[in-house]
Design a protein around this motif. Structure first.
Motif, PDB file in Angstrom:
ATOM      1  N   VAL A 171       5.768  21.149   5.077  1.00  0.00           N
ATOM      2  CA  VAL A 171       4.711  20.279   4.558  1.00  0.00           C
ATOM      3  C   VAL A 171       4.335  19.278   5.638  1.00  0.00           C
ATOM      4  O   VAL A 171       5.198  18.574   6.178  1.00  0.00           O
ATOM      5  CB  VAL A 171       5.153  19.528   3.283  1.00  0.00           C
ATOM      6  N   PHE A 172       3.045  19.272   5.966  1.00  0.00           N
ATOM      7  CA  PHE A 172       2.528  18.287   6.921  1.00  0.00           C
ATOM      8  C   PHE A 172       1.727  17.276   6.132  1.00  0.00           C
ATOM      9  O   PHE A 172       1.063  17.625   5.166  1.00  0.00           O
ATOM     10  CB  PHE A 172       1.561  18.939   7.926  1.00  0.00           C
ATOM     11  N   GLU A 173       1.744  16.042   6.603  1.00  0.00           N
ATOM     12  CA  GLU A 173       0.923  15.031   5.937  1.00  0.00           C
ATOM     13  C   GLU A 173       0.208  14.163   6.972  1.00  0.00           C
ATOM     14  O   GLU A 173       0.834  13.715   7.930  1.00  0.00           O
ATOM     15  CB  GLU A 173       1.799  14.136   5.038  1.00  0.00           C
ATOM     16  N   ASP A 174      -1.101  13.988   6.756  1.00  0.00           N
ATOM     17  CA  ASP A 174      -1.831  12.982   7.525  1.00  0.00           C
ATOM     18  C   ASP A 174      -1.964  11.784   6.595  1.00  0.00           C
ATOM     19  O   ASP A 174      -2.777  11.778   5.683  1.00  0.00           O
ATOM     20  CB  ASP A 174      -3.217  13.523   7.924  1.00  0.00           C
ATOM     21  N   LEU A 175      -1.121  10.797   6.829  1.00  0.00           N
ATOM     22  CA  LEU A 175      -1.052   9.640   5.931  1.00  0.00           C
ATOM     23  C   LEU A 175      -2.112   8.588   6.266  1.00  0.00           C
ATOM     24  O   LEU A 175      -2.382   7.687   5.477  1.00  0.00           O
ATOM     25  CB  LEU A 175       0.360   9.036   6.032  1.00  0.00           C
ATOM     26  N   GLY A 176      -2.725   8.709   7.425  1.00  0.00           N
ATOM     27  CA  GLY A 176      -3.834   7.808   7.773  1.00  0.00           C
ATOM     28  C   GLY A 176      -3.419   6.374   8.018  1.00  0.00           C
ATOM     29  O   GLY A 176      -3.098   5.984   9.140  1.00  0.00           O
ATOM     30  N   SER A 177      -3.381   5.580   6.937  1.00  0.00           N
ATOM     31  CA  SER A 177      -3.292   4.132   7.126  1.00  0.00           C
ATOM     32  C   SER A 177      -1.906   3.601   7.463  1.00  0.00           C
ATOM     33  O   SER A 177      -1.791   2.485   7.949  1.00  0.00           O
ATOM     34  CB  SER A 177      -3.848   3.424   5.900  1.00  0.00           C
ATOM     35  N   GLY A 178      -0.848   4.338   7.175  1.00  0.00           N
ATOM     36  CA  GLY A 178       0.464   3.955   7.697  1.00  0.00           C
ATOM     37  C   GLY A 178       1.065   2.664   7.193  1.00  0.00           C
ATOM     38  O   GLY A 178       1.573   1.848   7.976  1.00  0.00           O
ATOM     39  N   LEU A 179       1.053   2.478   5.871  1.00  0.00           N
ATOM     40  CA  LEU A 179       1.745   1.323   5.293  1.00  0.00           C
ATOM     41  C   LEU A 179       3.230   1.658   5.215  1.00  0.00           C
ATOM     42  O   LEU A 179       3.610   2.696   4.685  1.00  0.00           O
ATOM     43  CB  LEU A 179       1.184   1.057   3.890  1.00  0.00           C
ATOM     44  N   LEU A 180       4.100   0.773   5.726  1.00  0.00           N
ATOM     45  CA  LEU A 180       5.531   1.080   5.733  1.00  0.00           C
ATOM     46  C   LEU A 180       6.102   1.059   4.313  1.00  0.00           C
ATOM     47  O   LEU A 180       6.743   1.999   3.871  1.00  0.00           O
ATOM     48  CB  LEU A 180       6.288   0.095   6.631  1.00  0.00           C
ATOM     49  N   GLN A 181       5.887  -0.041   3.603  1.00  0.00           N
ATOM     50  CA  GLN A 181       6.330  -0.151   2.206  1.00  0.00           C
ATOM     51  C   GLN A 181       5.427  -1.150   1.503  1.00  0.00           C
ATOM     52  O   GLN A 181       4.659  -1.860   2.161  1.00  0.00           O
ATOM     53  CB  GLN A 181       7.783  -0.594   2.156  1.00  0.00           C
ATOM     54  N   ASP A 182       5.516  -1.231   0.151  1.00  0.00           N
ATOM     55  CA  ASP A 182       4.515  -2.076  -0.541  1.00  0.00           C
ATOM     56  C   ASP A 182       4.929  -3.544  -0.710  1.00  0.00           C
ATOM     57  O   ASP A 182       4.127  -4.368  -1.138  1.00  0.00           O
ATOM     58  CB  ASP A 182       4.091  -1.449  -1.874  1.00  0.00           C
ATOM     59  N   TYR A 183       6.149  -3.895  -0.359  1.00  0.00           N
ATOM     60  CA  TYR A 183       6.634  -5.287  -0.420  1.00  0.00           C
ATOM     61  C   TYR A 183       6.426  -5.927  -1.788  1.00  0.00           C
ATOM     62  O   TYR A 183       6.319  -7.154  -1.892  1.00  0.00           O
ATOM     63  CB  TYR A 183       5.947  -6.157   0.654  1.00  0.00           C
ATOM     64  N   GLY A 184       6.296  -5.115  -2.831  1.00  0.00           N
ATOM     65  CA  GLY A 184       6.067  -5.668  -4.158  1.00  0.00           C
ATOM     66  C   GLY A 184       4.702  -6.324  -4.325  1.00  0.00           C
ATOM     67  O   GLY A 184       4.455  -7.031  -5.293  1.00  0.00           O
ATOM     68  N   ILE A 185       3.793  -6.108  -3.368  1.00  0.00           N
ATOM     69  CA  ILE A 185       2.458  -6.702  -3.467  1.00  0.00           C
ATOM     70  C   ILE A 185       1.590  -5.773  -4.315  1.00  0.00           C
ATOM     71  O   ILE A 185       1.404  -4.604  -3.961  1.00  0.00           O
ATOM     72  CB  ILE A 185       1.834  -6.874  -2.061  1.00  0.00           C
ATOM     73  N   PRO A 186       1.078  -6.289  -5.455  1.00  0.00           N
ATOM     74  CA  PRO A 186       0.335  -5.416  -6.375  1.00  0.00           C
ATOM     75  C   PRO A 186      -0.770  -4.618  -5.669  1.00  0.00           C
ATOM     76  O   PRO A 186      -0.924  -3.419  -5.885  1.00  0.00           O
ATOM     77  CB  PRO A 186      -0.264  -6.403  -7.378  1.00  0.00           C
ATOM     78  N   LEU A 187      -1.519  -5.297  -4.810  1.00  0.00           N
ATOM     79  CA  LEU A 187      -2.623  -4.653  -4.103  1.00  0.00           C
ATOM     80  C   LEU A 187      -2.177  -3.401  -3.344  1.00  0.00           C
ATOM     81  O   LEU A 187      -2.907  -2.418  -3.243  1.00  0.00           O
ATOM     82  CB  LEU A 187      -3.185  -5.677  -3.112  1.00  0.00           C
ATOM     83  N   LEU A 188      -0.965  -3.460  -2.798  1.00  0.00           N
ATOM     84  CA  LEU A 188      -0.508  -2.368  -1.933  1.00  0.00           C
ATOM     85  C   LEU A 188       0.136  -1.231  -2.724  1.00  0.00           C
ATOM     86  O   LEU A 188       0.455  -0.183  -2.175  1.00  0.00           O
ATOM     87  CB  LEU A 188       0.477  -2.905  -0.893  1.00  0.00           C
ATOM     88  N   LYS A 189       0.292  -1.446  -4.028  1.00  0.00           N
ATOM     89  CA  LYS A 189       1.018  -0.466  -4.836  1.00  0.00           C
ATOM     90  C   LYS A 189       0.315   0.889  -4.889  1.00  0.00           C
ATOM     91  O   LYS A 189       0.959   1.913  -5.065  1.00  0.00           O
ATOM     92  CB  LYS A 189       1.237  -1.012  -6.251  1.00  0.00           C
ATOM     93  N   GLU A 190      -1.010   0.904  -4.770  1.00  0.00           N
ATOM     94  CA  GLU A 190      -1.699   2.188  -4.883  1.00  0.00           C
ATOM     95  C   GLU A 190      -1.797   2.937  -3.553  1.00  0.00           C
ATOM     96  O   GLU A 190      -2.313   4.044  -3.487  1.00  0.00           O
ATOM     97  CB  GLU A 190      -3.091   2.004  -5.486  1.00  0.00           C
ATOM     98  N   GLU A 191      -1.285   2.328  -2.495  1.00  0.00           N
ATOM     99  CA  GLU A 191      -1.337   2.977  -1.191  1.00  0.00           C
ATOM    100  C   GLU A 191      -0.019   3.725  -0.948  1.00  0.00           C
ATOM    101  O   GLU A 191       1.053   3.159  -1.126  1.00  0.00           O
ATOM    102  CB  GLU A 191      -1.548   1.886  -0.114  1.00  0.00           C
TER     103      GLU A 191
END
Ligand SMILES: *Cc1c(COP(=O)(O)O)cnc(C)c1O
Length: 462
Positions: free
Chosen positions: A255-275
């Protein structure tokens, strides 16, 4: 009619010679900043344009001051320089995407102005590998077995497919045939790599069974592409990475993935939860994943490939690996950026991208009020408004972050485009949001140490 007549009749006499222009004070001052030959070329260009305008009857007189100011503008606007981002787009691709912390840039300056151990092993005195330290940081941060860093994510995807899927079939969902600005298109990268792309599903729905039905003896991998810069909403269905991995591994495929934006983790920030995050991809068992260094990771332009050792070894041996390898400026910045990730929660303050993303509206409002106070008499045209910033750079396309905008009302008869141009050509340039009735500056993306300059620019322009 001969040329001479033509010139005198249409006012060509009014144009001074190139040499006389080059000796004007306003022009010789430019020699300190720009190569003389370049200035000369621009002067010639400007004079040529003016000649044309006279011929076409658009102009009939030429002032030296006008030539000087056009030449100055052309030169000043063309070279790379810092700018103030008032657009509210945090990862603005046209304004340089992620900005680096001073901690990172000071390392770059220090190392670049000296020799370094770029490819020299200080323990053995022998030739070393330029990426060995950055690879150990990446392994520790992400849990991946191995990694490789190239010039950008487009290059990473091309290298991954060329090294691992040339002459083979790779199955991709029709809902993920992404185009990224600057003509990166999944189908085209796929064909450039020599892999055959097998599309499955539809634009809005792709099921696990669609992938399974498309598997042949020539299939080598299933690929997931993060639809980083758009969302398909409504009647939709996609396959989670974990399920894709289970299916692929049952058939002995990768399985290959092009993840694009490269967020490491969401840090519990609601905004980042969908990434989707890098750590989750690795946890899901992806074989190879790639992403940009200068999007949500908050580092320099580069493309990072992570994954299982057996695949990374093939990638590193491919001839394109050398052609696309990361340059030393990016490498130093990436090392220093990744080190910041090891300091725990403080990363949200230290990494500019994450800091800007999480600035509080109350704090932006306070800054806005201080700025208004400092403007003085022209304050009447200014007000603070609530609005929304965006992440940009092909990340979280539907997320809106509440923000405070500095709004400038137009004077009667004043065009917003003129005002916008004045700001763009200030020192440093200020880029904002143009609306029909007003010009807006989103304070979220104006760095707090730029407030002083913002006040100065506003005072001059208003
Ligand atoms: C941004 C992006 C790319 C291109 O990355 P660059 O680092 O700009 O080359 C490729 N794929 C996806 C999904 C992206 O979001």
């Amino acid at each position: 009619m001969n040329e001479e007549n033509c010139e005198s009749q249409s006012g060509f006499r009014a144009i001074p010679s190139i040499d006389s222009i080059l000796s004007l004070n306003g022009i010789t001052n430019l020699f300190d900043q720009f190569p003389r030959l370049l200035v000369k070329e621009v002067v010639k260009e400007v004079v040529e344009e003016m000649r044309k305008e006279i011929k076409e009857g658009i102009k009939n007189d030429i002032l030296q001051e006008e030539i000087i100011s056009i030449v100055k503008r052309k030169l000043n606007n063309s070279r790379l320089k810092r700018a103030i981002n008032g657009t509210g787009v945090i990862l603005h691709t046209n304004l340089g995407r992620a900005i680096l912390s001073k901690k990172v840039t000071s390392r770059v300056v220090e190392i670049l102005s000296h020799y370094s151990n770029l490819e020299f092993d200080l323990s053995t005195g022998e030739r070393g590998k330029r990426t060995s330290y950055v690879e150990s940081l990446l392994r520790k941060l992400t849990g991946a077995e191995d990694s490789y860093v190239v010039n950008n994510n487009a290059g990473a995807v091309l290298l991954m497919l060329s090294a691992l899927a040339k002459g083979k079939e790779v199955i991709v969902s029709r809902g993920e045939l992404v185009e990224i600005g600057g003509s990166f298109r999944v189908p085209e990268v796929m064909s450039q790599s020599g892999a055959s792309m097998i599309e499955v599903g539809t634009t809005n729905k792709t099921r696990l069974s669609d992938y399974e039905k498309a598997i042949t003896s020539n299939t080598t991998a299933l690929m997931k592409v993060h639809t980083s810069n758009y969302r398909i909403v409504g009647f939709t269905e996609g396959v989670p990475l974990k399920d894709l991995v289970d299916l692929a591994h049952r058939y002995n495929l990768a399985v290959f993935e092009d993840l694009g934006s490269g967020l490491l983790q969401d840090y519990g920030i609601p905004l980042l939860k969908e990434e989707p995050t890098i750590i989750d991809s690795i946890k899901s068992g992806v074989d190879v994943v790639s992403f940009s260094g200068d999007k949500l990771l908050g580092g320099p332009q580069c493309g990072i490939i992570l994954g299982k050792k057996e695949y990374l070894e093939k990638i590193k041996k491919h001839p394109l690996a050398r052609a696309l390898r990361v340059d030393k400026i990016s490498l130093i910045s990436l090392e220093a950026t990744l080190e910041i990730y090891f300091i725990g929660d403080k990363v949200l303050d230290e990494l500019p991208v994450l800091r800007l993303l999480t600035l509080k509206v109350e704090d932006l409002r306070k800054r806005g009020e201080i700025i208004l106070d400092r403007i003085g008499e022209n304050k009447k045209r200014l007000s603070l408004k609530e609005g929304f910033s965006t992440v940009g750079g092909g990340s979280l396309p539907t997320s809106k972050i509440p923000t405070i905008l500095l709004s400038i009302e137009l004077k009667s008869g004043e065009g917003v485009h003129n005002l916008s141009q004045t700001f763009r050509e200030s020192e440093p340039p200020l880029v904002g949001i143009v609306e029909e009735e007003r010009f807006l500056i989103d304070l979220r993306t104006v760095l707090s140490d730029e407030d002083e300059e913002l006040v100065r620019i506003l005072k001059v322009a208003l």
